[in-house]
Design a protein around this motif. Structure first.
Motif, PDB file in Angstrom:
ATOM      1  N   GLU B  30      17.644  44.551  37.816  1.00 35.74           N
ATOM      2  CA  GLU B  30      16.449  44.628  38.659  1.00 35.74           C
ATOM      3  C   GLU B  30      15.280  45.084  37.787  1.00 35.74           C
ATOM      4  O   GLU B  30      15.366  46.114  37.109  1.00 35.74           O
ATOM      5  CB  GLU B  30      16.689  45.648  39.783  1.00 35.74           C
ATOM      6  CG  GLU B  30      15.705  45.516  40.929  1.00 35.74           C
ATOM      7  CD  GLU B  30      15.757  46.755  41.824  1.00 35.74           C
ATOM      8  OE1 GLU B  30      14.758  47.011  42.515  1.00 35.74           O
ATOM      9  OE2 GLU B  30      16.783  47.469  41.797  1.00 35.74           O
ATOM     10  N   THR B  32      11.878  46.674  36.919  1.00 35.34           N
ATOM     11  CA  THR B  32      11.007  47.712  37.490  1.00 35.34           C
ATOM     12  C   THR B  32       9.597  47.558  36.922  1.00 35.34           C
ATOM     13  O   THR B  32       8.850  46.707  37.378  1.00 35.34           O
ATOM     14  CB  THR B  32      11.589  49.116  37.220  1.00 35.34           C
ATOM     15  OG1 THR B  32      11.900  49.217  35.834  1.00 35.34           O
ATOM     16  CG2 THR B  32      12.835  49.331  38.046  1.00 35.34           C
ATOM     17  N   ALA B  38      14.718  46.931  32.751  1.00 30.64           N
ATOM     18  CA  ALA B  38      15.569  46.431  33.835  1.00 30.64           C
ATOM     19  C   ALA B  38      16.687  47.432  34.132  1.00 30.64           C
ATOM     20  O   ALA B  38      17.211  48.076  33.230  1.00 30.64           O
ATOM     21  CB  ALA B  38      16.157  45.076  33.459  1.00 30.64           C
ATOM     22  N   ARG B  39      17.011  47.544  35.451  1.00 32.44           N
ATOM     23  CA  ARG B  39      18.024  48.501  35.866  1.00 32.44           C
ATOM     24  C   ARG B  39      19.304  47.766  36.267  1.00 32.44           C
ATOM     25  O   ARG B  39      19.252  46.764  36.967  1.00 32.44           O
ATOM     26  CB  ARG B  39      17.519  49.300  37.091  1.00 32.44           C
ATOM     27  CG  ARG B  39      16.337  50.193  36.778  1.00 32.44           C
ATOM     28  CD  ARG B  39      16.739  51.252  35.771  1.00 32.44           C
ATOM     29  NE  ARG B  39      15.606  52.118  35.489  1.00 32.44           N
ATOM     30  CZ  ARG B  39      15.685  53.448  35.485  1.00 32.44           C
ATOM     31  NH1 ARG B  39      16.820  54.052  35.749  1.00 32.44           N
ATOM     32  NH2 ARG B  39      14.614  54.156  35.208  1.00 32.44           N
ATOM     33  N   TYR B  40      20.432  48.318  35.851  1.00 32.82           N
ATOM     34  CA  TYR B  40      21.728  47.719  36.152  1.00 32.82           C
ATOM     35  C   TYR B  40      22.513  48.646  37.080  1.00 32.82           C
ATOM     36  O   TYR B  40      22.381  49.858  37.021  1.00 32.82           O
ATOM     37  CB  TYR B  40      22.491  47.463  34.851  1.00 32.82           C
ATOM     38  CG  TYR B  40      21.731  46.514  33.949  1.00 32.82           C
ATOM     39  CD1 TYR B  40      21.899  45.137  34.079  1.00 32.82           C
ATOM     40  CD2 TYR B  40      20.806  47.000  33.017  1.00 32.82           C
ATOM     41  CE1 TYR B  40      21.176  44.262  33.279  1.00 32.82           C
ATOM     42  CE2 TYR B  40      20.082  46.127  32.215  1.00 32.82           C
ATOM     43  CZ  TYR B  40      20.271  44.767  32.354  1.00 32.82           C
ATOM     44  OH  TYR B  40      19.550  43.904  31.584  1.00 32.82           O
ATOM     45  N   SER B  41      23.350  48.007  37.930  1.00 27.13           N
ATOM     46  CA  SER B  41      24.077  48.754  38.961  1.00 27.13           C
ATOM     47  C   SER B  41      25.578  48.804  38.641  1.00 27.13           C
ATOM     48  O   SER B  41      26.040  48.229  37.660  1.00 27.13           O
ATOM     49  CB  SER B  41      23.887  48.042  40.287  1.00 27.13           C
ATOM     50  OG  SER B  41      24.464  46.752  40.198  1.00 27.13           O
TER      51      SER B  41
END
Lengths: 213, 213
Positions: B30, B32, B38-41
């Protein structure tokens, strides 16, 4: 026979035969008047069939086929060495055995595989490659799916014992030492693919009953 | 988490993660403020573990992993389609099925495999890939070693039936559809390698008794 005849008799294209010659997987033909007139024998035809099956059907790398054939052709190499090399060389490499992979899943898998080995009374050489592969594969399964596959691992060992007897009977039934090693190689590499295909058919049959579409 | 944290948590190098992202094996994080942030889950972490195991331990090609994951991620794709694709896509290709290979060995192998399928009462879709693979592999064995392996082929089918039940029990025990397909994929690909490693251990154990060095 000449190269063109060897190609017709084997069904292997001339370009592929030349590649195998360059890679040392097939001995050179007997040179008569000029290099283009080299003569090939029944032994070449047989070796060509073996090489092609290993590479094309068995998925074995050129480098591994070369190592096994060199040992097979070396009169100083004892038969049991070639046999061991055959088994070891055609083993697919396991994942890198580095410190980073020594996590809880790896430790649990090692314990589980050693339990199974003990329960089946298998006598193995220390650090035998298939034990290492089994541990790495079960560790990967555990990381992905928890201990869900612990039970099936023991059933796989039962299935392995079921097929190993007939596999070894087939090899034992061959008297000629060279043919015996060849048979072990064929049975190990191609047999593994045949067993995998049988398992997938059994899955499809079982799935049709359980998950009707 | 950021890419560096994803790398630490998974043990997968940043360069490999970037490669998987480029190849479409891992969804983008995602975004930001900037692309580098980018953010990872947790879902990324799980997918990364699955991809790495398929590629590195299972030996599955990048192209095949991509096809299976695309189907897994497509909500319009019915579950049984993904399941079938999983089985089909991870099947190693058999040798070319051209006219030249329709020799006596090929015909004998086809007859033998169909006898075995009938004897085991397997209900299979016509032209199912593992049947074709089994025929090609047994044909190659027959060309190299005559009918020496005809007997073991039937025992392999017994072994396949022995493991298929527990394999499918493991898959059935998973309620969540996505996890179920993941479990089928893990069991099919990694299970095949585990079974192969077990067979080689059983061979080594049996060989030590029969062919003492």
């Amino acid at each position: 026979m000449r190269m063109a005849e060897l190609s017709r008799a084997s069904g292997v294209p001339v370009a592929t035969i030349k590649f195998y010659l360059r890679e040392g997987l097939l001995p050179r033909g007997e040179v008569t008047t000029s290099p283009n007139q080299a003569r090939y024998s029944e032994a070449h035809l047989r070796r060509l069939a073996l090489v092609r099956s290993m590479v094309e059907v068995g998925g074995v790398s050129i480098a591994v086929v070369r190592r096994v054939l060199e040992s097979l052709d070396d009169p100083a190499d004892p038969l049991h060495h070639t046999m061991g090399l055959t088994l070891e060389a055609t083993e697919q490499p396991a994942a890198e055995d580095d410190a980073a992979t020594h996590d809880a899943a790896r430790l649990a898998a090692e314990r589980r595989i050693d339990e199974i080995i003990a329960a089946h009374g298998w006598r193995l050489s220390p650090d035998t490659p298939p034990r290492r592969v089994a541990i790495e594969v079960l560790a990967a399964m555990t990381r992905l799916a928890g201990d869900r596959f612990d039970g099936v691992a023991a059933v796989y060992a039962d299935a392995a014992d079921l097929v190993a007897g007939p596999d070894l009977d087939t090899v034992s039934s061959v008297a000629d030492p060279e043919t015996r090693v060849e048979t072990a190689l064929i049975g190990t590499v191609l047999g593994e693919r045949l067993l995998g295909a049988m398992r997938r058919m059994a899955h499809e049959n079982g799935s049709a009953h359980r998950f009707p579409s």
